[in-house]
Design an enzyme around this catalytic site. Structure first.
Site, PDB file in Angstrom:
ATOM      1  N   GLY A 231       4.900  -0.113   9.138  1.00  0.00           N
ATOM      2  CA  GLY A 231       5.312   1.216   8.687  1.00  0.00           C
ATOM      3  C   GLY A 231       4.109   1.999   8.217  1.00  0.00           C
ATOM      4  N   SER A 232       4.344   2.891   7.254  1.00  0.00           N
ATOM      5  CA  SER A 232       3.270   3.802   6.835  1.00  0.00           C
ATOM      6  C   SER A 232       2.243   3.090   5.965  1.00  0.00           C
ATOM      7  CB  SER A 232       3.870   4.982   6.069  1.00  0.00           C
ATOM      8  OG  SER A 232       4.483   4.512   4.894  1.00  0.00           O
ATOM      9  N   THR A 233       1.035   3.625   5.948  1.00  0.00           N
ATOM     10  CA  THR A 233      -0.035   3.034   5.137  1.00  0.00           C
ATOM     11  C   THR A 233       0.308   3.127   3.652  1.00  0.00           C
ATOM     12  OG1 THR A 233      -1.665   3.450   6.846  1.00  0.00           O
ATOM     13  CG2 THR A 233      -2.514   3.220   4.618  1.00  0.00           C
ATOM     14  N   GLY A 236       2.691   0.409   2.894  1.00  0.00           N
ATOM     15  CA  GLY A 236       1.935  -0.844   3.057  1.00  0.00           C
ATOM     16  C   GLY A 236       1.090  -1.146   1.824  1.00  0.00           C
ATOM     17  N   GLU A 253       1.261  -4.094   9.281  1.00  0.00           N
ATOM     18  CA  GLU A 253       0.861  -3.346  10.472  1.00  0.00           C
ATOM     19  C   GLU A 253       1.155  -1.886  10.163  1.00  0.00           C
ATOM     20  OE1 GLU A 253       0.963  -1.238  13.328  1.00  0.00           O
ATOM     21  OE2 GLU A 253       2.513  -2.415  14.333  1.00  0.00           O
ATOM     22  N   CYS A 287       2.369   3.850  16.458  1.00  0.00           N
ATOM     23  CA  CYS A 287       1.264   3.651  15.514  1.00  0.00           C
ATOM     24  C   CYS A 287      -0.080   3.611  16.235  1.00  0.00           C
ATOM     25  CB  CYS A 287       1.487   2.392  14.695  1.00  0.00           C
ATOM     26  SG  CYS A 287       1.977   1.003  15.689  1.00  0.00           S
TER      27      CYS A 287
HETATM   28  P1  NDP Z   1       7.946   3.977   5.828  1.00  0.00           P
HETATM   29  O1  NDP Z   1       6.680   3.213   5.757  1.00  0.00           O
HETATM   30  O2  NDP Z   1       8.468   4.595   4.584  1.00  0.00           O
HETATM   31  O3  NDP Z   1       9.112   3.068   6.413  1.00  0.00           O
HETATM   32  C1  NDP Z   1       8.969   1.789   6.988  1.00  0.00           C
HETATM   33  C2  NDP Z   1      10.009   0.831   6.430  1.00  0.00           C
HETATM   34  O4  NDP Z   1       9.732   0.518   5.058  1.00  0.00           O
HETATM   35  C3  NDP Z   1      11.417   1.387   6.428  1.00  0.00           C
HETATM   36  O5  NDP Z   1      12.316   0.339   6.711  1.00  0.00           O
HETATM   37  C4  NDP Z   1      11.549   1.892   5.000  1.00  0.00           C
HETATM   38  O6  NDP Z   1      12.852   2.119   4.594  1.00  0.00           O
HETATM   39  C5  NDP Z   1      10.862   0.790   4.236  1.00  0.00           C
HETATM   40  N1  NDP Z   1      10.383   1.139   2.901  1.00  0.00           N
HETATM   41  C6  NDP Z   1      10.174   2.378   2.357  1.00  0.00           C
HETATM   42  N2  NDP Z   1       9.669   2.256   1.102  1.00  0.00           N
HETATM   43  C7  NDP Z   1       9.559   0.929   0.850  1.00  0.00           C
HETATM   44  C8  NDP Z   1       9.083   0.157  -0.273  1.00  0.00           C
HETATM   45  N3  NDP Z   1       8.591   0.747  -1.362  1.00  0.00           N
HETATM   46  N4  NDP Z   1       9.100  -1.185  -0.189  1.00  0.00           N
HETATM   47  C9  NDP Z   1       9.535  -1.795   0.919  1.00  0.00           C
HETATM   48  N5  NDP Z   1       9.999  -1.133   2.001  1.00  0.00           N
HETATM   49  C10 NDP Z   1      10.012   0.218   1.981  1.00  0.00           C
HETATM   50  O7  NDP Z   1       7.787   5.084   6.937  1.00  0.00           O
HETATM   51  P2  NDP Z   1       8.631   6.454   7.070  1.00  0.00           P
HETATM   52  O8  NDP Z   1       9.807   6.196   7.882  1.00  0.00           O
HETATM   53  O9  NDP Z   1       8.852   7.084   5.746  1.00  0.00           O
HETATM   54  O10 NDP Z   1       7.600   7.350   7.878  1.00  0.00           O
HETATM   55  C11 NDP Z   1       6.560   8.037   7.184  1.00  0.00           C
HETATM   56  C12 NDP Z   1       5.319   8.081   8.003  1.00  0.00           C
HETATM   57  O11 NDP Z   1       4.835   6.768   8.224  1.00  0.00           O
HETATM   58  C13 NDP Z   1       5.505   8.623   9.405  1.00  0.00           C
HETATM   59  O12 NDP Z   1       5.455  10.007   9.414  1.00  0.00           O
HETATM   60  C14 NDP Z   1       4.379   7.987  10.139  1.00  0.00           C
HETATM   61  O13 NDP Z   1       3.213   8.737   9.973  1.00  0.00           O
HETATM   62  C15 NDP Z   1       4.215   6.658   9.470  1.00  0.00           C
HETATM   63  N6  NDP Z   1       4.859   5.553  10.190  1.00  0.00           N
HETATM   64  C16 NDP Z   1       4.048   4.659  10.813  1.00  0.00           C
HETATM   65  C17 NDP Z   1       4.611   3.611  11.521  1.00  0.00           C
HETATM   66  C18 NDP Z   1       3.760   2.623  12.200  1.00  0.00           C
HETATM   67  O14 NDP Z   1       4.251   1.879  13.050  1.00  0.00           O
HETATM   68  N7  NDP Z   1       2.500   2.535  11.885  1.00  0.00           N
HETATM   69  C19 NDP Z   1       6.051   3.458  11.665  1.00  0.00           C
HETATM   70  C20 NDP Z   1       6.822   4.418  10.927  1.00  0.00           C
HETATM   71  C21 NDP Z   1       6.212   5.431  10.239  1.00  0.00           C
HETATM   72  P3  NDP Z   1      13.502   3.559   5.034  1.00  0.00           P
HETATM   73  O15 NDP Z   1      13.994   3.333   6.385  1.00  0.00           O
HETATM   74  O16 NDP Z   1      14.533   3.894   4.103  1.00  0.00           O
HETATM   75  O17 NDP Z   1      12.382   4.561   4.937  1.00  0.00           O
END
Ligand code: NDP
Length: 476
Positions: A231-233, A236, A253, A287
């Site tokens: 997910g997002s940095t 992470g 990742e 990503c």
């Molecule tokens: P997030 O990193 O918030 O989401 C990824 C996952 O983590 C989701 O299942 C999310 O739940 C969950 N999550 C959110 N907060 C927490 C926490 N504190 N502890 C544990 N898990 C958590 O990404 P977003 O969807 O908010 O996207 C935001 C930005 O991130 C995008 O605009 C993009 O730039 C980037 N991104 C990058 C990705 C990659 O593969 N590198 C993938 C997705 C996004 P929930 O679904 O409720 O948010």
């Protein structure tokens, strides 16, 4: 461009229920918390209500995973575990059309991508790691599993990220609690049904839906031995802080801002296809997307002319239409972020060009867009836009290309387009990126490790390297 008649894939094959519970200990159960809606981003139609797992639900899932781990899964021989993984892989193939249609409805990605990329690669991951389950002694990382893995995944490749997480974890003898993203829970819930169909022992896979709080509860649960996150940095980093000082093993990742580097000796038509695939595949929600085009100055004008001509032929619209190239943006929030960063790009002085296309009235849409005149200091050259937006910079020498490509906090992927094999090798050596594609882009294979440097995270997924994050190591 000539027009194609509409060719929509039928959605009759999927059976979306009005509401879904959580998958814990082999059964669907009601959550003890609230529920949330998941919508079709192409139409804004509500698809279903989904349970939001509370701390107590997450605790029940972790307990089920622990029981399954100690009583069944860690005691089973690798070849027995493999049978289940092969069975899951075959069912995914058999139900491939259903999974592809459901993925496109819930995520917004074009059916030709979910049908021809996501779902086949999902099945391939289960086949590949099934093959490892009885050969772990040759992995180089020992044969001892870690225990319960807590896995949190994003919305851009919902089922594929599930496969990247679950297949190696199970092959190594771990059990899992996985949370899909809030906006894309439906294929993970269908996968739960597939686990039942495959007679997977209860508790080996648990799927808990919810938002950030549910993710936090999984990550911070004291009985989770391993955390795997994509997910997002920002999130992470929060996870890295949450597990610091515990015995949990972590793989992250995270984001990227990949350079796709085109030299003047590259076959330009192929390079243009690679640029398009690099940034417009999956609406740019990738990503490792090639979101920064570095093009050699002597061919920059020609590449831009060919690129714009090609972009004007991209078909944007109904994700279920088999001719669609670019589907819907996954959520209103993501659309707002893409719009904001694109407006900033213009305000900072870059020149914006969007492919002419009619966007549907409902749903979340953004036309394929390219910015020229971008400099290293611009935010659109530094930040992950995560949408169909390309930033173009130029260079004169290979060293300048390397300097610009590596001038980023990220280090997930890169691409090099050139006729010279020696140049490919020298560039690959100097690029600080986990994956470097040569004369291609965005190719994924289960045998190939994937992961980043710097703020793109740590640990590798895929291939033999992908086993390391789920085993205790040689000496244990
Ligand atoms: P997030 O990193 O918030 O989401 C990824 C996952 O983590 C989701 O299942 C999310 O739940 C969950 N999550 C959110 N907060 C927490 C926490 N504190 N502890 C544990 N898990 C958590 O990404 P977003 O969807 O908010 O996207 C935001 C930005 O991130 C995008 O605009 C993009 O730039 C980037 N991104 C990058 C990705 C990659 O593969 N590198 C993938 C997705 C996004 P929930 O679904 O409720 O948010």
């Amino acid at each position: 461009m000539f027009e194609y008649a509409p060719a929509p894939e039928s959605r009759a094959i999927v059976d979306i229920k009005p509401s879904y519970g959580l998958f814990i200990d082999g059964e669907f159960v009601d959550g003890t918390g609230k529920a949330f809606k998941t919508v079709n981003p192409a139409t804004e139609e509500v698809l279903a209500e989904v349970a939001e797992a509370s701390d107590a639900d997450v605790d029940a899932a972790v307990k089920a995973a622990r029981r399954a781990y100690t009583r069944v899964w860690s005691r089973m021989s690798g070849s027995e575990r493999a049978k289940y993984l092969y069975r899951i892989a075959r069912i995914i193939q058999e139900r491939g059309r259903e999974l592809a249609v459901l993925e496109s409805i819930d995520n917004g990605k074009p059916i030709k991508e979910s049908r021809d990329v996501d779902i086949p690669v999902v099945a391939a991951h289960f086949f590949y790691y099934a093959g490892w389950a009885d050969k772990l002694k040759y992995s180089g990382f020992g044969e001892t599993p870690l225990g319960v893995a807590g896995q949190v995944i994003p919305w851009n490749f919902p089922l594929l990220m599930l496969a990247w997480k679950i297949a190696p974890a199970l092959a190594c003898g771990n059990t899992v609690v996985l949370k899909p993203a809030e906006t894309t829970p439906l294929t993970a819930l269908l996968f739960a049904e597939i686990c039942q169909q495959a007679d997977l022992p209860p508790g080996v896979v648990n799927i808990v839906t919810g938002a950030g709080d549910t993710g936090r509860a999984i990550v911070s649960h004291p009985d989770v031995d391993k955390v795997a996150f994509t997910g997002s940095t920002d999130v992470g980093k929060a996870i890295a802080r949450a597990v610091a000082g515990t015995n949990k093993k972590v793989t992250l990742e995270l984001g990227g801002k990949a350079a796709n580097i085109v030299f003047d000796d590259a076959p330009l038509d192929q390079a243009v296809e690679g640029i398009v695939n690099g940034i417009f595949f999956n609406q740019g929600h990738v990503c490792c997307a090639g979101s920064r085009l570095l093009v050699q100055e002597s061919v920059a004008d020609e590449v831009m002319e060919r690129l714009k001509r090609r972009m004007a032929t991209l078909r944007v619209g109904d994700p279920l239409d088999k001719n669609t190239d670019v589907g819907a943006i996954n959520s209103a929030e993501q659309l707002a972020k893409i719009r904001e960063l694109s407006d900033i790009g213009e305000a900072e002085g870059a020149e914006r060009w969007s492919a002419p296309c009619d966007l549907p009235a409902n749903g979340y849409w953004f036309a394929p867009t390219v910015f020229t005149g971008v400099s290293q200091a611009h935010r659109i050259a530094r930040e992950e836009i995560f949408g169909p937006v390309l930033s173009v910079l130029t260079f004169r020498t290979p060293s300048e290309a390397i300097e610009k490509a590596n001038n980023t906090p990220f280090g997930l992927s890169a691409g090099v387009w050139t006729d010279k094999g020696s140049r490919i090798l020298s560039m690959a050596n100097r690029l600080r990126a986990g994956v470097v594609w040569a004369n291609t882009f965005n190719k994924f294979d289960p045998t190939s490790p994937f992961g980043g440097y710097k703020e793109s995270g740590y640990g590798r997924e895929g291939g033999r390297h992908g086993l390391e994050g789920y085993l205790k190591g040689e000496d244990s």
